[in-house]
Design a protein around this motif. Sequence first.
Motif, short mmCIF file in Angstrom:
data_model
loop_
_atom_site.label_atom_id
_atom_site.label_comp_id
_atom_site.label_asym_id
_atom_site.label_seq_id
_atom_site.Cartn_x
_atom_site.Cartn_y
_atom_site.Cartn_z
N VAL A 177 -2.77 18.02 2.00
CA VAL A 177 -3.11 19.08 1.05
C VAL A 177 -1.90 19.51 0.21
N HIS A 178 -0.74 19.56 0.80
CA HIS A 178 0.45 20.04 0.09
C HIS A 178 1.45 18.94 -0.23
N HIS A 179 1.11 17.71 0.04
CA HIS A 179 2.04 16.60 -0.18
C HIS A 179 2.03 16.20 -1.66
N PRO A 180 3.21 16.04 -2.29
CA PRO A 180 3.25 15.72 -3.73
C PRO A 180 2.68 14.33 -4.08
N ASP A 181 2.66 13.40 -3.12
CA ASP A 181 2.14 12.05 -3.39
C ASP A 181 0.65 11.91 -3.10
N TYR A 182 0.01 12.99 -2.72
CA TYR A 182 -1.41 12.91 -2.36
C TYR A 182 -2.17 13.93 -3.18
N ASN A 183 -3.00 13.45 -4.10
CA ASN A 183 -3.69 14.33 -5.02
C ASN A 183 -5.17 14.41 -4.67
N ASN A 184 -5.62 15.59 -4.30
CA ASN A 184 -7.04 15.78 -3.97
C ASN A 184 -7.86 16.21 -5.18
N GLU A 185 -7.23 16.36 -6.34
CA GLU A 185 -7.91 16.86 -7.53
C GLU A 185 -8.69 15.73 -8.20
N LEU A 186 -10.01 15.75 -8.06
CA LEU A 186 -10.85 14.71 -8.61
C LEU A 186 -11.64 15.18 -9.83
N THR A 187 -11.48 16.44 -10.22
CA THR A 187 -12.27 16.96 -11.33
C THR A 187 -11.95 16.24 -12.64
N PRO A 226 0.84 -1.20 0.00
CA PRO A 226 0.00 0.00 0.00
C PRO A 226 0.87 1.25 0.00
N PRO A 227 0.33 2.37 -0.49
CA PRO A 227 1.12 3.61 -0.45
C PRO A 227 1.37 4.02 1.00
N ALA A 228 2.41 4.77 1.18
CA ALA A 228 2.75 5.25 2.53
C ALA A 228 1.61 6.10 3.08
N TRP A 229 1.35 5.96 4.36
CA TRP A 229 0.29 6.73 5.00
C TRP A 229 0.78 8.16 5.20
N ILE A 230 -0.08 9.11 4.86
CA ILE A 230 0.26 10.52 5.00
C ILE A 230 -0.71 11.13 6.01
N PRO A 231 -0.19 11.76 7.07
CA PRO A 231 -1.09 12.37 8.06
C PRO A 231 -2.02 13.39 7.40
#
Length: 142
Positions: free
Chosen positions: A33-43, A23-28
């Motif tokens: 919001v600003h982490h490069p491996d976590y993308n909140n853009e779902l559009t 699994p991908p590393a857990w990000i707090p």
Amino acid sequence: MDQKIPYDDYQLPVVFLPSYENPPAWIPPQERVHHPDYNNELTQFLPRTIVLKKPPGAQLGFNIRGGKASQLGIFISKVVPDSDAHRAGLQEGDQVLSVNDVDFQDIEHSRAVEILKTAREILMRVRFFPYNYQRQKERTVH
């Protein structure tokens, strides 16, 4: 001695599981919001409209795969670079939801091709759906 058991010799029912993926590393949450491996853009996954005009004898600028037999729908499998389809925003992995108000979510492949080839103006509703597109590629030869 890791011998493979022939399929017919397994006790029924047989369930083959996919290979394990880490699994991908857990990000707090406060860092997501600003982490490069976590993308909140779902559009990019929202349905969108593509409009194409096709002169007589012209190519569509894209290929499709799938259909009713695969139970996953019709997907864009290739977009010709610098074509009208490419400039309109069509991309590989887009699921075709409808064309000129014809539902493409449960349509035969041949019927979908016929509709696309005979239309002069194409109004498509598509959505980027890479997960089902990958499953589609694994299931079909179209």
